[in-house]
Design a protein around this motif. Structure first.
Motif, mmCIF file in Angstrom:
data_model
loop_
_atom_site.group_PDB
_atom_site.id
_atom_site.type_symbol
_atom_site.label_atom_id
_atom_site.label_comp_id
_atom_site.label_asym_id
_atom_site.label_seq_id
_atom_site.Cartn_x
_atom_site.Cartn_y
_atom_site.Cartn_z
ATOM 1 N N VAL A 65 -10.277 -1.830 5.472
ATOM 2 C CA VAL A 65 -10.320 -1.060 4.219
ATOM 3 C C VAL A 65 -11.655 -0.338 4.076
ATOM 4 O O VAL A 65 -11.704 0.840 3.721
ATOM 5 C CB VAL A 65 -10.057 -1.978 3.004
ATOM 6 N N ILE A 66 -12.748 -1.021 4.371
ATOM 7 C CA ILE A 66 -14.076 -0.381 4.271
ATOM 8 C C ILE A 66 -14.172 0.795 5.232
ATOM 9 O O ILE A 66 -14.667 1.877 4.876
ATOM 10 C CB ILE A 66 -15.185 -1.417 4.532
ATOM 11 N N GLN A 80 -12.073 8.510 5.280
ATOM 12 C CA GLN A 80 -10.896 9.279 4.890
ATOM 13 C C GLN A 80 -11.076 9.873 3.488
ATOM 14 O O GLN A 80 -11.819 9.328 2.667
ATOM 15 C CB GLN A 80 -9.643 8.389 4.885
ATOM 16 N N PRO A 81 -10.375 10.972 3.197
ATOM 17 C CA PRO A 81 -10.368 11.480 1.827
ATOM 18 C C PRO A 81 -9.776 10.433 0.877
ATOM 19 O O PRO A 81 -9.024 9.552 1.300
ATOM 20 C CB PRO A 81 -9.465 12.708 1.904
ATOM 21 N N LYS A 104 -3.766 5.355 0.016
ATOM 22 C CA LYS A 104 -2.444 5.094 0.597
ATOM 23 C C LYS A 104 -2.532 4.148 1.797
ATOM 24 O O LYS A 104 -1.730 3.221 1.922
ATOM 25 C CB LYS A 104 -1.776 6.403 1.018
ATOM 26 N N LEU A 105 -3.501 4.355 2.676
ATOM 27 C CA LEU A 105 -3.661 3.479 3.835
ATOM 28 C C LEU A 105 -4.025 2.057 3.412
ATOM 29 O O LEU A 105 -3.516 1.082 3.970
ATOM 30 C CB LEU A 105 -4.725 4.039 4.779
ATOM 31 N N SER A 106 -4.880 1.929 2.415
ATOM 32 C CA SER A 106 -5.271 0.604 1.924
ATOM 33 C C SER A 106 -4.082 -0.136 1.325
ATOM 34 O O SER A 106 -3.910 -1.332 1.542
ATOM 35 C CB SER A 106 -6.380 0.729 0.885
ATOM 36 N N VAL A 107 -3.252 0.573 0.579
ATOM 37 C CA VAL A 107 -2.065 -0.036 -0.016
ATOM 38 C C VAL A 107 -1.104 -0.499 1.084
ATOM 39 O O VAL A 107 -0.521 -1.585 0.996
ATOM 40 C CB VAL A 107 -1.374 0.942 -0.994
ATOM 41 N N ASN A 108 -0.944 0.292 2.134
ATOM 42 C CA ASN A 108 -0.069 -0.103 3.242
ATOM 43 C C ASN A 108 -0.586 -1.362 3.934
ATOM 44 O O ASN A 108 0.188 -2.261 4.263
ATOM 45 C CB ASN A 108 0.062 1.026 4.262
ATOM 46 N N ILE A 109 -1.886 -1.433 4.158
ATOM 47 C CA ILE A 109 -2.469 -2.617 4.793
ATOM 48 C C ILE A 109 -2.297 -3.831 3.894
ATOM 49 O O ILE A 109 -1.902 -4.906 4.340
ATOM 50 C CB ILE A 109 -3.956 -2.388 5.120
ATOM 51 N N LEU A 110 -2.571 -3.676 2.610
ATOM 52 C CA LEU A 110 -2.425 -4.786 1.678
ATOM 53 C C LEU A 110 -0.977 -5.250 1.601
ATOM 54 O O LEU A 110 -0.702 -6.440 1.516
ATOM 55 C CB LEU A 110 -2.928 -4.386 0.285
ATOM 56 N N GLY A 111 -0.042 -4.307 1.671
ATOM 57 C CA GLY A 111 1.374 -4.666 1.636
ATOM 58 C C GLY A 111 1.775 -5.549 2.801
ATOM 59 O O GLY A 111 2.612 -6.446 2.656
#
Length: 84
Positions: free
Chosen positions: A52-53, A59-60, A66-73
């Motif tokens: 995430v960091i 990234q913008p 969006k990428l962080s939410v996918n990883i958390l999911g």
């Protein structure tokens, strides 16, 4: 095909016989690797936060979110104790 990668599987007896909820140790030995020990929850969480960091630094804002939410999911079921 899978047999070519697995050298052996060792299944140990349960600590409490007759109980369906007792943990049972299973060791999987792969060819050319040896025993596979899956990462602990702490290691998984550390990898998540490093990812995430890295994403947020490179990234913008919207894409990072969006990428962080996918990883958390993908990590959330592990944190909630669900089996994958």
């Amino acid at each position: 095909m899978l047999n070519e990668f697995v050298e052996k599987i060792v299944v140990h007896e349960r600590d409490r016989k007759g109980s369906a909820d007792t943990a049972q140790k299973i060791e999987i030995y792969f060819n050319f690797i040896g025993e596979y020990i899956p990462p602990t929850m702490t290691e998984t969480v550390v990898v998540f936060f490093r990812a995430v960091i890295t994403i947020w630094n490179n990234q913008p804002l919207l894409k990072a979110w969006k990428l962080s939410v996918n990883i958390l999911g993908s990590l959330l079921p592990l944190l909630m104790g669900e089996k994958s």
